[in-house]
Design a protein around this motif. Structure first.
Motif, PDB file in Angstrom:
ATOM      1  N   UNK A 177       0.853  -1.196   0.000  1.00 52.75           N
ATOM      2  CA  UNK A 177       0.000   0.000   0.000  1.00 52.75           C
ATOM      3  C   UNK A 177       0.889   1.247   0.000  1.00 52.75           C
ATOM      4  N   UNK A 178       1.954   1.208   0.790  1.00 55.45           N
ATOM      5  CA  UNK A 178       2.890   2.340   0.820  1.00 55.45           C
ATOM      6  C   UNK A 178       3.500   2.588  -0.560  1.00 55.45           C
ATOM      7  N   UNK A 179       3.715   1.507  -1.305  1.00 53.18           N
ATOM      8  CA  UNK A 179       4.300   1.644  -2.653  1.00 53.18           C
ATOM      9  C   UNK A 179       3.235   1.909  -3.721  1.00 53.18           C
ATOM     10  N   UNK A 180       1.963   1.978  -3.287  1.00 54.54           N
ATOM     11  CA  UNK A 180       0.823   2.212  -4.178  1.00 54.54           C
ATOM     12  C   UNK A 180       0.673   1.142  -5.258  1.00 54.54           C
ATOM     13  N   UNK A 181       1.032  -0.086  -4.889  1.00 49.03           N
ATOM     14  CA  UNK A 181       0.851  -1.214  -5.807  1.00 49.03           C
ATOM     15  C   UNK A 181      -0.636  -1.562  -5.852  1.00 49.03           C
ATOM     16  N   UNK A 182      -1.164  -1.848  -7.039  1.00 48.40           N
ATOM     17  CA  UNK A 182      -2.566  -2.289  -7.179  1.00 48.40           C
ATOM     18  C   UNK A 182      -2.587  -3.689  -7.778  1.00 48.40           C
ATOM     19  N   UNK A 183      -3.317  -4.568  -7.118  1.00 50.35           N
ATOM     20  CA  UNK A 183      -3.230  -5.988  -7.463  1.00 50.35           C
ATOM     21  C   UNK A 183      -4.408  -6.501  -8.292  1.00 50.35           C
ATOM     22  N   UNK A 184      -4.081  -7.407  -9.226  1.00 53.58           N
ATOM     23  CA  UNK A 184      -5.105  -8.230  -9.854  1.00 53.58           C
ATOM     24  C   UNK A 184      -5.436  -9.418  -8.954  1.00 53.58           C
ATOM     25  N   UNK A 185      -4.388  -9.977  -8.341  1.00 46.91           N
ATOM     26  CA  UNK A 185      -4.576 -11.184  -7.535  1.00 46.91           C
ATOM     27  C   UNK A 185      -3.807 -11.071  -6.223  1.00 46.91           C
ATOM     28  N   UNK A 186      -4.530 -11.281  -5.122  1.00 44.07           N
ATOM     29  CA  UNK A 186      -3.890 -11.281  -3.807  1.00 44.07           C
ATOM     30  C   UNK A 186      -4.064 -12.670  -3.196  1.00 44.07           C
ATOM     31  N   UNK A 187      -2.956 -13.282  -2.809  1.00 46.45           N
ATOM     32  CA  UNK A 187      -2.981 -14.627  -2.230  1.00 46.45           C
ATOM     33  C   UNK A 187      -2.479 -14.534  -0.807  1.00 46.45           C
ATOM     34  N   UNK A 188      -3.051 -15.340   0.077  1.00 45.28           N
ATOM     35  CA  UNK A 188      -2.480 -15.391   1.416  1.00 45.28           C
ATOM     36  C   UNK A 188      -2.813 -16.693   2.127  1.00 45.28           C
ATOM     37  N   UNK A 189      -1.821 -17.237   2.776  1.00 44.74           N
ATOM     38  CA  UNK A 189      -2.028 -18.340   3.724  1.00 44.74           C
ATOM     39  C   UNK A 189      -1.578 -17.799   5.078  1.00 44.74           C
ATOM     40  N   UNK A 190      -2.450 -16.981   5.688  1.00 42.88           N
ATOM     41  CA  UNK A 190      -2.038 -16.340   6.944  1.00 42.88           C
ATOM     42  C   UNK A 190      -2.123 -17.335   8.097  1.00 42.88           C
ATOM     43  N   UNK A 191      -1.593 -16.974   9.263  1.00 40.08           N
ATOM     44  CA  UNK A 191      -1.796 -17.832  10.426  1.00 40.08           C
ATOM     45  C   UNK A 191      -3.286 -17.889  10.734  1.00 40.08           C
ATOM     46  N   UNK A 192      -3.855 -19.096  10.874  1.00 42.18           N
ATOM     47  CA  UNK A 192      -5.309 -19.153  11.095  1.00 42.18           C
ATOM     48  C   UNK A 192      -5.723 -20.075  12.238  1.00 42.18           C
ATOM     49  N   UNK A 193      -4.758 -20.594  12.971  1.00 40.99           N
ATOM     50  CA  UNK A 193      -5.122 -21.480  14.082  1.00 40.99           C
ATOM     51  C   UNK A 193      -5.611 -20.625  15.262  1.00 40.99           C
ATOM     52  N   UNK A 194      -6.698 -21.077  15.895  1.00 43.59           N
ATOM     53  CA  UNK A 194      -7.213 -20.337  17.063  1.00 43.59           C
ATOM     54  C   UNK A 194      -6.200 -20.424  18.196  1.00 43.59           C
ATOM     55  N   UNK A 195      -6.028 -19.335  18.924  1.00 41.72           N
ATOM     56  CA  UNK A 195      -5.044 -19.322  20.018  1.00 41.72           C
ATOM     57  C   UNK A 195      -5.251 -20.471  20.995  1.00 41.72           C
ATOM     58  N   UNK A 196      -6.538 -20.858  21.165  1.00 37.13           N
ATOM     59  CA  UNK A 196      -6.864 -21.869  22.184  1.00 37.13           C
ATOM     60  C   UNK A 196      -6.744 -23.299  21.649  1.00 37.13           C
ATOM     61  N   UNK A 197      -6.483 -23.443  20.332  1.00 38.11           N
ATOM     62  CA  UNK A 197      -6.553 -24.777  19.734  1.00 38.11           C
ATOM     63  C   UNK A 197      -5.361 -25.648  20.140  1.00 38.11           C
ATOM     64  N   UNK A 198      -5.629 -26.939  20.296  1.00 35.04           N
ATOM     65  CA  UNK A 198      -4.559 -27.898  20.579  1.00 35.04           C
ATOM     66  C   UNK A 198      -3.884 -28.291  19.287  1.00 35.04           C
ATOM     67  N   UNK A 199      -2.571 -28.145  19.235  1.00 34.03           N
ATOM     68  CA  UNK A 199      -1.855 -28.406  17.992  1.00 34.03           C
ATOM     69  C   UNK A 199      -0.796 -29.472  18.260  1.00 34.03           C
ATOM     70  N   UNK A 200      -0.559 -30.320  17.255  1.00 32.43           N
ATOM     71  CA  UNK A 200       0.461 -31.380  17.377  1.00 32.43           C
ATOM     72  C   UNK A 200       1.803 -30.834  17.842  1.00 32.43           C
ATOM     73  N   UNK A 201       2.534 -31.662  18.603  1.00 34.05           N
ATOM     74  CA  UNK A 201       3.843 -31.231  19.105  1.00 34.05           C
ATOM     75  C   UNK A 201       4.811 -30.855  17.990  1.00 34.05           C
ATOM     76  N   UNK A 202       4.798 -31.632  16.912  1.00 33.22           N
ATOM     77  CA  UNK A 202       5.757 -31.373  15.825  1.00 33.22           C
ATOM     78  C   UNK A 202       5.510 -30.003  15.211  1.00 33.22           C
TER      79      UNK A 202
END
Ligand code: GLN
Length: 283
Positions: A177-202
């Motif tokens: 946004x600072x560079x004023x880039x305008x996108x045709x396609x925006x992709x994201x795999x953001x962090x989405x696990x709930x803080x309270x969720x139990x997650x595997x040790x690995x």
């Protein structure tokens, strides 16, 4: 010295006792032999080379400590390419390969010829950005991450894979946004696990929490990116997200609240779980 087959067989017993998925031991042996330019199926009954034996035993010990195989190898395969990984990036997952597959077919269907400006927000290892550029060279690809260490890995991957991606450091889409880039396609795999969720040790003991946890409902980073979208997206454009299997309704809600006229689609992963969300603006 034992054969490859016997060495692997012994390790499978050790893994079983430690509660580790035996596929990991099989993959470790396959990768190590491949690194030494050997075809495991051809040498299976030969005496194992000392160096491979040693590397394999160390690897099995680490697997039994729940360390991810990709950390032991130092890489993971993604869409047929080898990506270096470290503790500073999320290991690329199979589900995320499916996201790229859908984006590539959307590009064919929805966009004509010519350059497309794209971005991968929170790129981590760079897997999504680099794969998109490699598969669809007409895309001009930006990639952002808030972690300098992650960008170091992503830059290395882009160089190793000869893929030209523009990397920027910063919070979600802000640097673009600072560079004023305008996108045709925006992709994201953001962090989405709930803080309270139990997650595997690995996962929870070894992977960066900044890439995993997304607040009380896991959607904090989607809200941030959706709020940035009006400054970021072209009039006719699309956004593509990976998401948690139980976030369809809550994510739909976040999108509809902000963009009631957009078209929203969800897709399941190969395991039949809701995993991807696509938002189309005027297309
Ligand atoms: N799919 C990852 C996991 O289950 C999470 C990835 C993410 O939060 N983006 O460990």
């Amino acid at each position: 010295m034992a054969t490859y087959r016997q060495t692997l067989k012994n390790a499978l017993v050790v893994c079983q006792q430690a509660g580790i998925n035996e596929m990991l031991a099989r993959r470790l042996m396959l990768e190590l032999t491949e690194q030494h330019h050997l075809n495991l199926y051809l040498v299976d009954d030969e005496e194992i080379e000392t160096i491979i034996f040693t590397e394999f035993q160390i690897g099995i010990e680490r697997l039994c400590q729940h360390e991810p195989l990709a950390h032991i190898l130092g890489y993971e395969w993604f869409f047929g390419r080898k990506f270096s990984v470290s503790k500073d990036v999320l290991v690329p997952r199979d589900e995320t390969e499916e996201l790229i597959g859908h984006i590539l077919s959307d590009i064919d269907e929805l966009f004509g010829q010519g350059e497309l400006v794209c971005a991968d927000i929170g790129t981590g290892s760079g897997a999504l950005a680099i794969t998109l550029k490699a598969e669809e060279p007409r895309c001009l690809v930006w990639a952002s991450d808030i972690s300098e260490e992650a960008l170091g890995i992503a830059r290395k991957n882009a160089k190793d894979l000869s893929s030209e991606v523009r990397f920027v450091l910063g919070d979600m889409a802000q640097p673009l946004i600072d560079l004023q880039v305008k996108l045709d396609i925006c992709i994201s795999n953001p962090p989405y696990i709930k803080n309270s969720e139990n997650v595997e040790r690995s996962v929870v003991d070894f992977e960066p929490h900044v890439a995993l946890f997304g607040g009380y409902d896991g959607l904090d980073l989607y809200r941030r990116l959706l709020d940035q979208a009006p400054l970021l997206m072209k009039e006719r454009s699309m956004m593509a997200f990976e998401m948690g299997f139980d976030q369809l309704e809550s994510l739909r809600n976040e999108v509809e609240m902000r963009f009631p006229d957009s078209r929203i689609e969800f897709k399941k992963d190969i395991n039949g779980k809701d995993r991807m969300c696509f938002v189309y603006f005027n297309c």
